[in-house]
Design an enzyme around this catalytic site. Sequence first.
Site, PDB file in Angstrom:
ATOM      1  N   SER A 186       0.968  -0.896  -0.298  1.00 27.26           N
ATOM      2  CA  SER A 186       0.123   0.172  -0.178  1.00 27.26           C
ATOM      3  C   SER A 186       0.772   1.401  -0.151  1.00 27.26           C
ATOM      4  O   SER A 186       1.895   0.478  -0.783  1.00 27.26           O
ATOM      5  CB  SER A 186      -1.074  -0.422   1.115  1.00 27.26           C
TER       6      SER A 186
ATOM      7  N   ASP B 285      -9.352  -6.507  -4.735  1.00 22.39           N
ATOM      8  CA  ASP B 285      -9.119  -5.047  -3.689  1.00 22.39           C
ATOM      9  C   ASP B 285      -9.899  -3.550  -3.848  1.00 22.39           C
ATOM     10  O   ASP B 285     -10.464  -3.452  -5.301  1.00 22.39           O
ATOM     11  CB  ASP B 285      -7.068  -4.758  -4.042  1.00 22.39           C
TER      12      ASP B 285
ATOM     13  N   HIS C 103      -7.259  -5.906  -0.435  1.00 23.91           N
ATOM     14  CA  HIS C 103      -6.171  -4.427  -0.076  1.00 23.91           C
ATOM     15  C   HIS C 103      -5.647  -5.239   0.995  1.00 23.91           C
ATOM     16  O   HIS C 103      -3.861  -5.237   0.834  1.00 23.91           O
ATOM     17  CB  HIS C 103      -7.239  -3.228   0.069  1.00 23.91           C
TER      18      HIS C 103
END
Length: 340
Positions: A191, A267, A297
């Site tokens: 991320s 995601d 995610h």
Amino acid sequence: MPITKEIAVVKLPQSRSVWAITVASFLLCFVFYYFYGGYLTFGLIGLVLLGIFYYGQDVLLYHPDLPANSRVYIPIPTMHNLPHETVSIRTADKVTLHAFWVRQPEERSKSVPTFVYLHGNAGNMGHRMQNVWGIFYSLNCNILMVEYRGYGLSTGAPSERGLVLDARAAIDYLFTRHDLDHTQIVLFGRSLGGAVAIDVAADTIYSQKIMCAIVENTFTSIPEMAVELVHPSIKYVPYLLYKNKFDSITKISKCSVPFLFVSGLSDNLVPPRMMRALYTACGSDRKRILEFIGGSHNDTWIVDGYYQGLKTFLNECQNIVPPLEKPPEKSNVWSEIQDV
């Protein structure tokens, strides 16, 4: 198994500071209106709103206080049967980073890859222990877990410039140690951590210090994410007004080290097409993309084939020693955090 708590003196949360400044600014506008009238006041209000938009972006992006007590309680590796050493890393701008050095047994540590683990935008490094457990025992790697400035027990406040300084300081720290192979350093970022890893990998100096980079469910840039999360009209906001840009889609073209892109196709935060765009734009001649249909995610790492895919990529970069005979029992403690 005993659980230890580490306590630090924590400054006023960043979000409360921004609100205090906002209230003070509007009180100033009221006083200005009282003495100088309307036109100048409207101009001042415009400047105040721009300032709030600019500096308030940190509050929207960085969440070191989520969940509660993330600045004072950091789950430690021994809770997950991981050997570790707590270390402090000093950055170029005098910030002190809290980190965990999770090392393979001494007879193996100098012949296996070493991950520099760069986490997402919420919580602290201790909330990633389940994934670190998998890397340690499935890939047989050393791991340096880095806690960004303003997160956990690290000093300072998070910023784009600060986070990339933190990652560089982590690599420099590894080169001061003699219990690892300096030719097998792997940058790993999930991320927000993926954006940090791309910045470092695009650096002509630091790219020579790493063997490869792995990024997971990361984004092309903050302005493009703002369009996704807020409203399409956000695309008309001038680029200069973004305090944090993390322009990975531009930087990735400058990367020449081997690159692996790990994308969870389920995601619902970062569109998987952004990972595909980064893969396409990557300047490396040795790049791979792994796409997992069931990966979201925060939990792509639990999908079957995840660690095998990472291992195959590492083997392509350099030969890896045989696995351990049998990993210990996995801890039942669950401490993964959801990035936001």
